[in-house]
Design a protein around this motif. Sequence first.
Motif, PDB file in Angstrom:
ATOM      1  N   ARG A  25      46.915  31.195  33.714  1.00 40.60           N
ATOM      2  CA  ARG A  25      45.213  30.300  33.359  1.00 40.60           C
ATOM      3  C   ARG A  25      44.444  31.015  34.193  1.00 40.60           C
ATOM      4  NH1 ARG A  25      44.514  24.956  33.343  1.00 40.60           N
ATOM      5  NH2 ARG A  25      45.919  25.032  31.436  1.00 40.60           N
ATOM      6  N   HIS A  26      44.816  31.312  35.328  1.00 42.79           N
ATOM      7  CA  HIS A  26      43.578  31.935  36.596  1.00 42.79           C
ATOM      8  C   HIS A  26      44.228  33.599  37.763  1.00 42.79           C
ATOM      9  CE1 HIS A  26      43.196  27.385  36.622  1.00 42.79           C
ATOM     10  NE2 HIS A  26      41.409  28.322  36.397  1.00 42.79           N
ATOM     11  N   GLY A  27      43.159  34.244  37.716  1.00 45.39           N
ATOM     12  CA  GLY A  27      44.142  35.615  37.746  1.00 45.39           C
ATOM     13  C   GLY A  27      44.256  36.311  36.919  1.00 45.39           C
ATOM     14  N   GLY A  28      44.471  37.576  37.635  1.00 43.01           N
ATOM     15  CA  GLY A  28      44.579  38.715  36.866  1.00 43.01           C
ATOM     16  C   GLY A  28      43.578  40.164  36.479  1.00 43.01           C
ATOM     17  N   MET A  29      43.429  40.803  35.550  1.00 45.79           N
ATOM     18  CA  MET A  29      43.022  42.009  35.471  1.00 45.79           C
ATOM     19  C   MET A  29      41.584  41.631  34.652  1.00 45.79           C
ATOM     20  SD  MET A  29      41.999  45.152  35.736  1.00 45.79           S
ATOM     21  CE  MET A  29      43.304  46.106  36.457  1.00 45.79           C
ATOM     22  N   LEU A  30      41.890  40.686  33.922  1.00 42.55           N
ATOM     23  CA  LEU A  30      40.419  39.796  32.756  1.00 42.55           C
ATOM     24  C   LEU A  30      39.411  39.232  33.391  1.00 42.55           C
ATOM     25  CD1 LEU A  30      38.840  39.015  30.792  1.00 42.55           C
ATOM     26  CD2 LEU A  30      40.199  36.867  30.351  1.00 42.55           C
ATOM     27  N   ALA A  31      40.030  38.131  34.864  1.00 37.58           N
ATOM     28  CA  ALA A  31      39.398  37.764  36.406  1.00 37.58           C
ATOM     29  C   ALA A  31      38.342  38.649  36.645  1.00 37.58           C
ATOM     30  CB  ALA A  31      39.835  36.951  37.127  1.00 37.58           C
ATOM     31  N   ALA A  32      39.194  39.597  37.005  1.00 35.85           N
ATOM     32  CA  ALA A  32      38.572  40.802  37.847  1.00 35.85           C
ATOM     33  C   ALA A  32      37.955  41.881  37.134  1.00 35.85           C
ATOM     34  CB  ALA A  32      39.499  41.794  38.514  1.00 35.85           C
ATOM     35  N   SER A  33      37.633  42.046  35.959  1.00 33.27           N
ATOM     36  CA  SER A  33      37.088  42.900  35.714  1.00 33.27           C
ATOM     37  C   SER A  33      35.810  42.548  35.231  1.00 33.27           C
ATOM     38  CB  SER A  33      37.082  42.759  33.603  1.00 33.27           C
ATOM     39  OG  SER A  33      36.947  41.470  32.858  1.00 33.27           O
ATOM     40  N   GLN A 171      42.628  38.597  42.402  1.00 34.89           N
ATOM     41  CA  GLN A 171      43.341  37.513  41.749  1.00 34.89           C
ATOM     42  C   GLN A 171      44.217  38.349  41.236  1.00 34.89           C
ATOM     43  OE1 GLN A 171      40.793  35.841  39.953  1.00 34.89           O
ATOM     44  NE2 GLN A 171      39.498  36.643  41.761  1.00 34.89           N
ATOM     45  N   PHE A 172      45.026  39.408  42.369  1.00 35.13           N
ATOM     46  CA  PHE A 172      45.878  40.181  41.484  1.00 35.13           C
ATOM     47  C   PHE A 172      47.462  39.096  42.286  1.00 35.13           C
ATOM     48  CE2 PHE A 172      43.004  43.202  40.434  1.00 35.13           C
ATOM     49  CZ  PHE A 172      43.589  43.184  38.988  1.00 35.13           C
ATOM     50  N   GLY A 235      32.927  34.446  34.891  1.00 38.01           N
ATOM     51  CA  GLY A 235      34.327  34.373  34.998  1.00 38.01           C
ATOM     52  C   GLY A 235      34.418  33.063  35.186  1.00 38.01           C
ATOM     53  N   SER A 236      34.353  31.535  35.901  1.00 40.45           N
ATOM     54  CA  SER A 236      34.553  30.711  36.518  1.00 40.45           C
ATOM     55  C   SER A 236      35.652  30.682  36.455  1.00 40.45           C
ATOM     56  CB  SER A 236      33.434  30.319  37.140  1.00 40.45           C
ATOM     57  OG  SER A 236      32.426  30.273  37.744  1.00 40.45           O
ATOM     58  N   SER A 237      36.411  30.106  34.582  1.00 45.26           N
ATOM     59  CA  SER A 237      37.263  29.585  35.293  1.00 45.26           C
ATOM     60  C   SER A 237      38.230  30.022  34.399  1.00 45.26           C
ATOM     61  CB  SER A 237      37.056  29.042  33.168  1.00 45.26           C
ATOM     62  OG  SER A 237      36.829  30.133  31.989  1.00 45.26           O
ATOM     63  N   PHE A 238      38.201  31.383  35.349  1.00 43.15           N
ATOM     64  CA  PHE A 238      38.869  32.630  35.220  1.00 43.15           C
ATOM     65  C   PHE A 238      39.775  33.261  36.542  1.00 43.15           C
ATOM     66  CE2 PHE A 238      36.878  34.221  31.000  1.00 43.15           C
ATOM     67  CZ  PHE A 238      38.196  33.796  30.197  1.00 43.15           C
ATOM     68  N   TYR A 239      38.842  32.726  37.368  1.00 38.85           N
ATOM     69  CA  TYR A 239      39.194  33.049  38.850  1.00 38.85           C
ATOM     70  C   TYR A 239      40.108  32.442  39.446  1.00 38.85           C
ATOM     71  CZ  TYR A 239      34.716  35.803  38.430  1.00 38.85           C
ATOM     72  OH  TYR A 239      33.910  36.237  38.103  1.00 38.85           O
TER      73      TYR A 239
END
Length: 579
Positions: A25-33, A171-172, A235-239
């Motif tokens: 749910r949190h982190g990954g390339m989407l959050a970093a974008s 995020q990775f 992007g708060s919900s993804f960080y």
Amino acid sequence: MEEAQQLTRWEGYVDWRNRPALKGRHGGMLAASFVLVVEILENLAYLANASNLVLYLSENMHLSPSKSANNVTIFMGTAFLLALLGGFLSDAFLTTYHIYLISAVVEFLGLIILTVQARSASLRPPECNPANIPCQEVDGGKAAMLFLGLYLVALGVGGIKGSLPPHGAEQFNEASPQGRKQRSTFFNYFVFCLSCGALIAVTLVVWIEDNKGWEWGFGISTIAILLSIPIFLAGSSFYRNKIPSGSPLTTICKVLVAALINACTCKSPSNAIVNMSTSPSYPAETGKEAEEGTDKATEFNPQPPTESLKFLNRALVNKPVHPVLECTVQQVEEVKIVIKILPIFGCTIMLNCCLAQLSTFSVQQAATMNTKVGSMKVPPASLPVFPVLFIMILAPVYDHVIIPFARKVTKSEMGITHLQRIGIGLVLSIIAMAVAAFVEIKRKRVATDSGLLDSASPLPITFFWIALQYLFLGSADLFTLAGLLEFFFTEAPTSMRSLATSLSFASLAMGYYLSTVIVSIVNDVTDHSGNKPWLSGSTINHYHLEKFYWLLCVLSALNFLHYLFWAIPYKYRSTRANE
């Protein structure tokens, strides 16, 4: 089962509401974008003014050319040095998420002050006219307003530079090869996005400042930094945000002081290792174990300290002279890592000293040359477009072509190591200075042959010759900056990553300061030798700029040898962990 596995917690991380961050749910390339988009706007807001600020101070605030140049140098250096403060606060007290938001608001307030002052004639010194010579320099409350705005911007920029890159890199999942590869891609595209912002700043915004007015330039910067805030918040919900673990400087000072005191009080240097191995009070949890939340038993089965920098092992004793000085193996090893990466940091300052020439002497050289492209005349101040464009082309090629090819050839995960990448940048800076010297020789030969040494007319030689040194230095900047950011983030202890990453920008600031020092020393030494100072004369055509470039070339070559001394024996954390 699969759903439960996806919702496993990220140990040591929380979401924006301070709840445990969850895998899947949190982190990954989407959050970093989101971070990458924000970087475009943030760098646009900063460079739009910094790249042209010297003209604003001299033409609108009526500061002398030397005062204007010094104020711009101090402003830019201070902004990059304050990245250390942003990194420190991110590690010690607040998350990178909160430090970015606070810093963006501070920069926004500074830009509002500058915009209001540029807009209102009553807040600026009176315009120059023949009856008012010399021009009245900005002073009093007007000067206070100017420098309050500038240094609020510097404070905000420093906080952003110290928090935004590590926030994206956090995020990775570094425990997986895929996560580490994505993190490497992030740093490449971070430099790419930084260049995108710079491209808009040095072209569109600079043109608007010169032709429409400075209030428009400051206004665009204000809007850019304001827009970056909701985009970042989107992007708060993804960080996933790393939980601060206390002041890293406290840990460093504690280990150094404890080692020094114990060295004076302990007779046997081996006591530290003996005592440590029998004491259950020193957890040796590694960064990866903390992140994955596995193998907690190792906390109670500490490993002995490494043999490198043995002096620091003296900090490990059963009964320190004061409880405050009680150290763990993990803390000692973290301080060892910091000490080992500092020489790499020092070796990059010379490269940034060379980069400083792009905004000083190189622009003055281009101003004497033919800057026409067809019927369009290119302002010399827009020359940074060349390295920016080259970085924007090279960054994707490097990530999608060069690195995959290197991985196949070397059969390693990284393909090109961080230190190899930094080394390539240092070599390119040596080549750039040699090219700059040859181009200056050619430019002065054309000036001499054309009889234009003392003329203000453009020389019959295209400014594209200057673009050569810009391309080499632009390539050096790409290799070194992205390599440094990733190297410091990867190698630094988890509790010190933001502070370590900000060293990349501190190196840039020190490079600017070093350039000023070298220019002063060169002029003093050559003046006292009975000859004309190398960097003095009625026009740049009378400078011995080619000799100065050769000096920088030699210093860069010596710096590269110094770099090899530290880089060749260096062992990465993953290598040390396997030993």
